[in-house]
Design a protein around this motif. Sequence first.
Motif, PDB file in Angstrom:
ATOM      1  N   VAL A 306     -10.511  -0.676  -8.856  1.00  0.00           N
ATOM      2  CA  VAL A 306      -9.532  -1.620  -8.323  1.00  0.00           C
ATOM      3  C   VAL A 306      -8.514  -0.867  -7.460  1.00  0.00           C
ATOM      4  CG1 VAL A 306      -7.685  -3.232  -8.925  1.00  0.00           C
ATOM      5  CG2 VAL A 306      -9.805  -3.198 -10.262  1.00  0.00           C
ATOM      6  N   ILE A 307      -8.273  -1.381  -6.277  1.00  0.00           N
ATOM      7  CA  ILE A 307      -7.286  -0.759  -5.394  1.00  0.00           C
ATOM      8  C   ILE A 307      -5.894  -1.004  -5.960  1.00  0.00           C
ATOM      9  CG2 ILE A 307      -6.221  -0.920  -3.110  1.00  0.00           C
ATOM     10  CD1 ILE A 307      -9.029  -1.374  -1.992  1.00  0.00           C
ATOM     11  N   SER A 308      -5.181   0.084  -6.246  1.00  0.00           N
ATOM     12  CA  SER A 308      -3.870  -0.023  -6.897  1.00  0.00           C
ATOM     13  C   SER A 308      -2.700   0.312  -5.971  1.00  0.00           C
ATOM     14  CB  SER A 308      -3.815   0.890  -8.126  1.00  0.00           C
ATOM     15  OG  SER A 308      -4.049   2.238  -7.757  1.00  0.00           O
ATOM     16  N   GLU A 309      -2.968   1.032  -4.879  1.00  0.00           N
ATOM     17  CA  GLU A 309      -1.909   1.376  -3.925  1.00  0.00           C
ATOM     18  C   GLU A 309      -2.488   1.425  -2.518  1.00  0.00           C
ATOM     19  OE1 GLU A 309       1.342   4.342  -5.602  1.00  0.00           O
ATOM     20  OE2 GLU A 309      -0.657   5.145  -5.984  1.00  0.00           O
ATOM     21  N   LYS A 310      -1.611   1.144  -1.516  1.00  0.00           N
ATOM     22  CA  LYS A 310      -2.006   1.227  -0.116  1.00  0.00           C
ATOM     23  C   LYS A 310      -0.960   2.033   0.657  1.00  0.00           C
ATOM     24  CE  LYS A 310      -3.556  -2.325   2.101  1.00  0.00           C
ATOM     25  NZ  LYS A 310      -3.603  -3.653   2.754  1.00  0.00           N
ATOM     26  N   PHE A 311      -1.426   2.973   1.489  1.00  0.00           N
ATOM     27  CA  PHE A 311      -0.541   3.791   2.313  1.00  0.00           C
ATOM     28  C   PHE A 311      -1.081   3.819   3.741  1.00  0.00           C
ATOM     29  CE2 PHE A 311      -0.709   5.576  -1.978  1.00  0.00           C
ATOM     30  CZ  PHE A 311       0.627   5.543  -2.353  1.00  0.00           C
ATOM     31  N   ALA A 335      -4.989   4.971   3.633  1.00  0.00           N
ATOM     32  CA  ALA A 335      -5.445   5.448   2.323  1.00  0.00           C
ATOM     33  C   ALA A 335      -5.145   4.413   1.240  1.00  0.00           C
ATOM     34  CB  ALA A 335      -4.760   6.766   1.985  1.00  0.00           C
ATOM     35  N   MET A 336      -6.151   4.141   0.392  1.00  0.00           N
ATOM     36  CA  MET A 336      -5.996   3.178  -0.704  1.00  0.00           C
ATOM     37  C   MET A 336      -6.537   3.797  -1.991  1.00  0.00           C
ATOM     38  SD  MET A 336      -7.026  -0.327   1.355  1.00  0.00           S
ATOM     39  CE  MET A 336      -8.299   0.448   2.369  1.00  0.00           C
ATOM     40  N   ARG A 337      -5.697   3.808  -3.008  1.00  0.00           N
ATOM     41  CA  ARG A 337      -6.043   4.486  -4.262  1.00  0.00           C
ATOM     42  C   ARG A 337      -7.051   3.693  -5.090  1.00  0.00           C
ATOM     43  NH1 ARG A 337      -3.932   8.492  -7.348  1.00  0.00           N
ATOM     44  NH2 ARG A 337      -2.031   8.676  -6.092  1.00  0.00           N
ATOM     45  N   LEU A 338      -8.058   4.415  -5.626  1.00  0.00           N
ATOM     46  CA  LEU A 338      -9.069   3.825  -6.497  1.00  0.00           C
ATOM     47  C   LEU A 338      -8.997   4.350  -7.926  1.00  0.00           C
ATOM     48  CD1 LEU A 338     -12.199   3.963  -4.133  1.00  0.00           C
ATOM     49  CD2 LEU A 338     -10.746   1.983  -4.629  1.00  0.00           C
ATOM     50  N   SER A 339      -8.389   5.507  -8.134  1.00  0.00           N
ATOM     51  CA  SER A 339      -8.283   6.061  -9.487  1.00  0.00           C
ATOM     52  C   SER A 339      -6.993   6.855  -9.623  1.00  0.00           C
ATOM     53  CB  SER A 339      -9.475   6.978  -9.803  1.00  0.00           C
ATOM     54  OG  SER A 339      -9.300   8.255  -9.210  1.00  0.00           O
ATOM     55  N   THR A 343      -9.082   9.576  -6.636  1.00  0.00           N
ATOM     56  CA  THR A 343     -10.109   8.973  -5.793  1.00  0.00           C
ATOM     57  C   THR A 343      -9.473   7.933  -4.874  1.00  0.00           C
ATOM     58  OG1 THR A 343     -11.673   9.218  -7.615  1.00  0.00           O
ATOM     59  CG2 THR A 343     -12.339   7.822  -5.772  1.00  0.00           C
ATOM     60  N   PHE A 344      -9.740   8.057  -3.561  1.00  0.00           N
ATOM     61  CA  PHE A 344      -9.226   7.115  -2.566  1.00  0.00           C
ATOM     62  C   PHE A 344     -10.379   6.630  -1.700  1.00  0.00           C
ATOM     63  CE2 PHE A 344      -5.227   8.972  -3.690  1.00  0.00           C
ATOM     64  CZ  PHE A 344      -4.226   8.118  -3.261  1.00  0.00           C
ATOM     65  N   ILE A 345     -10.174   5.494  -1.081  1.00  0.00           N
ATOM     66  CA  ILE A 345     -10.983   5.100   0.068  1.00  0.00           C
ATOM     67  C   ILE A 345     -10.020   5.155   1.243  1.00  0.00           C
ATOM     68  CG2 ILE A 345     -10.621   2.617  -0.401  1.00  0.00           C
ATOM     69  CD1 ILE A 345     -13.441   2.190   0.865  1.00  0.00           C
ATOM     70  N   HIS A 346     -10.360   5.950   2.280  1.00  0.00           N
ATOM     71  CA  HIS A 346      -9.364   6.232   3.310  1.00  0.00           C
ATOM     72  C   HIS A 346     -10.017   6.517   4.653  1.00  0.00           C
ATOM     73  CE1 HIS A 346     -10.315  10.564   3.321  1.00  0.00           C
ATOM     74  NE2 HIS A 346     -10.375  10.475   1.982  1.00  0.00           N
ATOM     75  N   GLY A 347      -9.177   6.455   5.683  1.00  0.00           N
ATOM     76  CA  GLY A 347      -9.631   6.815   7.007  1.00  0.00           C
ATOM     77  C   GLY A 347      -9.751   8.323   7.154  1.00  0.00           C
ATOM     78  N   ASN A 348     -10.644   8.751   8.068  1.00  0.00           N
ATOM     79  CA  ASN A 348     -10.870  10.173   8.288  1.00  0.00           C
ATOM     80  C   ASN A 348     -11.058  10.431   9.778  1.00  0.00           C
ATOM     81  OD1 ASN A 348     -12.423  12.688   8.637  1.00  0.00           O
ATOM     82  ND2 ASN A 348     -12.419  12.737   6.407  1.00  0.00           N
ATOM     83  N   TYR A 349     -10.212  11.351  10.338  1.00  0.00           N
ATOM     84  CA  TYR A 349     -10.311  11.698  11.750  1.00  0.00           C
ATOM     85  C   TYR A 349     -10.739  13.156  11.961  1.00  0.00           C
ATOM     86  CZ  TYR A 349      -5.807  13.999  10.997  1.00  0.00           C
ATOM     87  OH  TYR A 349      -4.806  14.808  10.529  1.00  0.00           O
ATOM     88  N   THR A 361     -19.769  13.909   2.483  1.00  0.00           N
ATOM     89  CA  THR A 361     -19.139  15.186   2.823  1.00  0.00           C
ATOM     90  C   THR A 361     -17.742  15.350   2.214  1.00  0.00           C
ATOM     91  OG1 THR A 361     -18.276  14.182   4.859  1.00  0.00           O
ATOM     92  CG2 THR A 361     -20.370  15.389   5.021  1.00  0.00           C
ATOM     93  N   SER A 362     -17.286  14.379   1.436  1.00  0.00           N
ATOM     94  CA  SER A 362     -15.909  14.424   0.938  1.00  0.00           C
ATOM     95  C   SER A 362     -15.818  15.160  -0.393  1.00  0.00           C
ATOM     96  CB  SER A 362     -15.361  13.007   0.783  1.00  0.00           C
ATOM     97  OG  SER A 362     -15.825  12.418  -0.431  1.00  0.00           O
ATOM     98  N   HIS A 363     -14.586  15.254  -0.897  1.00  0.00           N
ATOM     99  CA  HIS A 363     -14.332  15.847  -2.213  1.00  0.00           C
ATOM    100  C   HIS A 363     -14.341  14.771  -3.304  1.00  0.00           C
ATOM    101  CE1 HIS A 363     -13.113  19.361   0.119  1.00  0.00           C
ATOM    102  NE2 HIS A 363     -13.111  20.056  -1.006  1.00  0.00           N
ATOM    103  N   GLY A 364     -15.055  13.678  -3.071  1.00  0.00           N
ATOM    104  CA  GLY A 364     -15.152  12.616  -4.069  1.00  0.00           C
ATOM    105  C   GLY A 364     -14.608  11.287  -3.598  1.00  0.00           C
ATOM    106  N   CYS A 365     -13.870  11.286  -2.487  1.00  0.00           N
ATOM    107  CA  CYS A 365     -13.352  10.041  -1.933  1.00  0.00           C
ATOM    108  C   CYS A 365     -14.426   9.332  -1.114  1.00  0.00           C
ATOM    109  CB  CYS A 365     -12.136  10.316  -1.053  1.00  0.00           C
ATOM    110  SG  CYS A 365     -10.682  10.920  -1.949  1.00  0.00           S
ATOM    111  N   VAL A 366     -14.074   8.119  -0.658  1.00  0.00           N
ATOM    112  CA  VAL A 366     -14.929   7.373   0.262  1.00  0.00           C
ATOM    113  C   VAL A 366     -14.222   7.364   1.607  1.00  0.00           C
ATOM    114  CG1 VAL A 366     -16.026   5.161   0.761  1.00  0.00           C
ATOM    115  CG2 VAL A 366     -15.834   5.957  -1.608  1.00  0.00           C
ATOM    116  N   GLY A 367     -14.834   7.994   2.593  1.00  0.00           N
ATOM    117  CA  GLY A 367     -14.210   8.105   3.912  1.00  0.00           C
ATOM    118  C   GLY A 367     -14.758   7.095   4.897  1.00  0.00           C
TER     119      GLY A 367
END
Length: 425
Positions: A306-311, A335-339, A343-349, A361-367
């Motif tokens: 569940v997404i708990s925070e948004k930045f 960036a949005m927190r999952l744990s 763990t986040f689901i976030h943008g990547n540039y 290719t991440s350290h456990g997040c979803v990019g």
Amino acid sequence: MEQPVISPDTAAQPQPRTQQLRRTNRLRAIAGMSALLLGALTLTACGGSASGAGKDDKKGSDAAAAKDASTLKITISAKNGSSNAGINGTAVTAQGGKLTQVTMVEAQTNKAVEGALAADGLSWKPTAKLDRGTQYKIMATGKDDKGRPATENSSFTTVTTKNSFIGTYTPDDGSTVGVGMPVSFNFDKQITDKKAVQSHITVSSSSGQQVVGHWFGADRLDFRPQDYWKAGSKVTMKIALDGVQGANGVYGVQSKTVTFTIGRNQVSTVDAKTQQMTVQQDGKTIKTIPVSTGSSEHTTYNGQMVISEKFTETRMNGATVNFGGEYDIKDVPHAMRLSESGTFIHGNYWYKGDPFGNEGTSHGCVGLRDVQGAQGDTPAKWFFDHTLIGDVVTVKGSPDKTIAPDNGLNGWNMGWSEWQAGSAA
């Protein structure tokens, strides 16, 4: 009073008349003063004459006074002499008449406490919460329907910080959240009487769904229904912990009603094998987005998150999640927190090449593909803009384990029977 001195030589001699009169008057004066003193003592003894005369008259007077007493009953919620009174729930109520005046002060400073008398005269309460560990005095007056007066007083001390507990909760009052959002309390003290605490928190939904609480240890209590909340429903949480003993000598201080709304039903599914995320609303796919999940060395958790925070932008430092100095990116977009563990689901540039939809290719997040500065029409920005706190992101196909139910707001990864078994109610 000075007395005359009589010598032995003159004691037997007849006294002149003037001396005899003076002596007689002095004796009368002494006797009169004694009578006055006796009368004064009798008057201060509030119980009738020593001989018992007038007892029947007194009983009759007391009975008559009782019969004519006011029928107004004034109740002060903070009991006289109590030392652990709540800071929110103090109130004065009236039955059989109306309140006319309530005065409340801090006992040590005599500083007045502002309060509001209800328009119907049946209740009064302070306009702001009281200070902790402070002694207060209340005097309440009123009249019954016949105009007969009544008064009630109470002197009490509010609970101290040391002897009180509070629960930090989510979601916020008035918010609109996703269908996966649980009600979650984190208490600042260890709770030993879980039943007492849980029974004073009620969560209900306009959908009629059964809502059950589950304890994660001694300081966290979450509430959820068996399945996700119904879209568009209203959820009401009533917190009545003021004065409730949660542990030995530790009392709650919260009293509040919180309401929030469940938005549209959005659940997104990340497939770690195909590196694709499918976004569904009300069961219909509205978008498919290429992603890059965890690498083979740092896999992504499976399960419902569940997404708990948004930045819009945030810093991500590998040192805070036991990755040492492997990365420290100070402007991660969307960036949005999952744990709770990071763990986040976030943008990547910053990725080299084009891993999205191709490899983890991440350290456990979803990019998701993005640009620096969180601007532009990117997949990450679209997903961020179309996501609510409380939306669910489910990861499947990863070689990692399923995320723990208490790692974030992720109790959906626990079966319903096990969830119910964790209730103290």
